[in-house]
Design a protein around this motif. Structure first.
Motif, short mmCIF file in Angstrom:
data_model
loop_
_atom_site.label_atom_id
_atom_site.label_comp_id
_atom_site.label_asym_id
_atom_site.label_seq_id
_atom_site.Cartn_x
_atom_site.Cartn_y
_atom_site.Cartn_z
N GLN A 160 13.52 34.27 -59.10
CA GLN A 160 14.66 34.44 -58.21
C GLN A 160 15.09 33.09 -57.63
N VAL A 161 16.37 32.97 -57.32
CA VAL A 161 16.89 31.76 -56.68
C VAL A 161 16.65 31.88 -55.17
N PRO A 162 15.94 30.94 -54.58
CA PRO A 162 15.65 31.03 -53.14
C PRO A 162 16.90 30.75 -52.29
N ALA A 163 17.05 31.51 -51.22
CA ALA A 163 18.17 31.30 -50.29
C ALA A 163 17.73 30.34 -49.20
N ASP A 164 17.25 29.18 -49.63
CA ASP A 164 16.67 28.21 -48.70
C ASP A 164 17.06 26.81 -49.17
N ARG A 165 17.66 26.03 -48.27
CA ARG A 165 18.14 24.71 -48.65
C ARG A 165 17.03 23.79 -49.17
N ALA B 230 26.56 32.40 -53.24
CA ALA B 230 25.61 33.44 -53.64
C ALA B 230 25.05 34.22 -52.46
N PHE B 231 24.88 33.52 -51.31
CA PHE B 231 24.20 34.16 -50.19
C PHE B 231 25.04 34.30 -48.93
N GLY B 232 26.30 33.87 -49.01
CA GLY B 232 27.21 34.09 -47.89
C GLY B 232 26.95 33.26 -46.65
N LEU C 152 34.28 28.82 -60.74
CA LEU C 152 33.21 28.86 -61.74
C LEU C 152 32.84 30.31 -62.02
N ASN C 153 32.70 30.65 -63.28
CA ASN C 153 32.29 32.00 -63.65
C ASN C 153 30.77 32.13 -63.57
N TYR C 154 30.30 33.25 -63.03
CA TYR C 154 28.88 33.50 -62.92
C TYR C 154 28.66 35.00 -62.76
N VAL C 155 27.41 35.44 -62.98
CA VAL C 155 27.13 36.87 -62.88
C VAL C 155 26.04 37.20 -61.87
N ASN C 156 25.32 36.18 -61.42
CA ASN C 156 24.25 36.37 -60.43
C ASN C 156 23.93 35.01 -59.82
N PRO C 157 23.08 34.95 -58.80
CA PRO C 157 22.76 33.66 -58.18
C PRO C 157 22.23 32.62 -59.16
N TYR C 158 21.45 33.05 -60.13
CA TYR C 158 20.90 32.09 -61.10
C TYR C 158 22.00 31.47 -61.95
N THR C 159 22.90 32.28 -62.48
CA THR C 159 23.96 31.72 -63.32
C THR C 159 24.92 30.88 -62.48
N LEU C 160 25.09 31.22 -61.21
CA LEU C 160 25.89 30.36 -60.33
C LEU C 160 25.23 29.00 -60.20
N LEU C 161 23.92 28.99 -59.96
CA LEU C 161 23.18 27.73 -59.84
C LEU C 161 23.36 26.89 -61.09
N ILE C 162 23.22 27.51 -62.24
CA ILE C 162 23.36 26.78 -63.51
C ILE C 162 24.78 26.24 -63.66
N ALA C 163 25.77 27.04 -63.34
CA ALA C 163 27.16 26.61 -63.46
C ALA C 163 27.45 25.42 -62.56
N VAL C 164 26.91 25.45 -61.35
CA VAL C 164 27.14 24.34 -60.42
C VAL C 164 26.45 23.07 -60.90
N VAL C 165 25.24 23.20 -61.41
CA VAL C 165 24.54 22.04 -61.97
C VAL C 165 25.34 21.45 -63.13
N LEU C 166 25.88 22.31 -63.97
CA LEU C 166 26.67 21.84 -65.11
C LEU C 166 28.00 21.21 -64.70
N SER C 167 28.50 21.59 -63.53
CA SER C 167 29.83 21.13 -63.11
C SER C 167 29.87 19.70 -62.60
N ALA C 168 28.70 19.08 -62.40
CA ALA C 168 28.68 17.69 -61.95
C ALA C 168 29.36 16.81 -62.98
N ALA D 244 23.22 22.73 -53.55
CA ALA D 244 22.53 23.69 -52.67
C ALA D 244 23.53 24.35 -51.73
N ASN D 245 24.45 23.57 -51.18
CA ASN D 245 25.45 24.12 -50.27
C ASN D 245 26.34 25.15 -50.96
#
Length: 223
Positions: A113-118, A139-141, A34-50, A132-133
């Motif tokens: 900011q995207v929280p690094a918390d499950r 994003a957070f390693g 998935l292409n992304y540029v920061n934690p937020y866009t990663l979150l959005i991409a993953v939500v869209l990928s369902a 979340a996983n």
């Protein structure tokens, strides 16, 4: 998802270690497709990928992320503006609603900011344990293992971590994956399932871990 009736017995620890070692040797630094540029866009991409392909998501976000790469910008774009960018993706109406809602939550409660918390991630609209996983890992390693259809199949088919449910497979992988391989386990397994251990016709003859796999119905070489 349910377990395949032909799933073999769980692999012994030394075989699990060898399996991961080979996947790691073949792809030392796996990355999300998935292409992304920061934690937020990663979150959005993953939500869209369902229930959508990474390729389809990337095509839509190529135009979306340049104009909405933060929660604030997404809210400015609005639900209708977002829909215009993602209407080629399945369930785009509900996804747009969730993305606007989660963006509002991020702005109001997390300073954008995207929280690094499950727990915090799973409380966001449209975000479940798998999403979340992925975010925590990519994003957070963190050494989380998100289980999708590919990983569920690989874990059951090979005997790596047989389980009747997604959570059972995740828990099994958490238990048996050596610490050395936890960081990238998610990507190694998803890519293996996507390109080698495919659902309909797995490429067993060219699989790098075929001799370690416990699946009794391996495909034979053609020709």
């Amino acid at each position: 998802m349910t377990q395949d009736d032909t799933a073999p017995a769980p692999l012994p620890p030394e075989t699990v270690e060898a399996l991961y070692a080979r996947l790691a040797a073949a792809l030392p630094e796996p990355r999300s497709e998935l292409n992304y540029v920061n934690p937020y866009t990663l979150l959005i991409a993953v939500v869209l990928s369902a229930q959508a392909t990474d390729k389809g998501v990337n095509k839509a976000t190529a135009a979306l992320f340049p104009v909405a790469d933060t929660p604030q910008k997404m809210l400015s774009l609005g639900e209708d503006g977002l829909k215009a960018h993602i209407r080629t993706i399945g369930l785009f109406n509900s996804k747009a609603k969730n993305i606007i809602a989660l963006s509002k939550t991020l702005v109001e409660h997390y300073g954008g900011q995207v929280p690094a918390d499950r727990e915090a991630l799973e409380a966001l609209p449209g975000v479940g344990r798998k999403t979340a996983n992925v975010v925590l890992n990519v994003a957070f390693g963190l050494p989380t293992i998100a289980v999708d259809t590919h990983i569920f199949r690989v874990a059951n088919r090979t005997g790596l971590a047989p389980g009747k449910t997604v959570r059972a497979v995740e828990d099994g992988l958490e238990r048996i994956t050596p610490e050395t391989y936890r960081r990238h386990a998610h990507h190694w397994l998803i890519l293996h399932g996507r390109y080698v251990c495919k659902a309909r016709k797995p490429a067993c003859p060219t699989c790098p871990v075929a001799d370690l796999c416990g699946w009794p119905d391996k495909t034979a070489a053609s020709g």
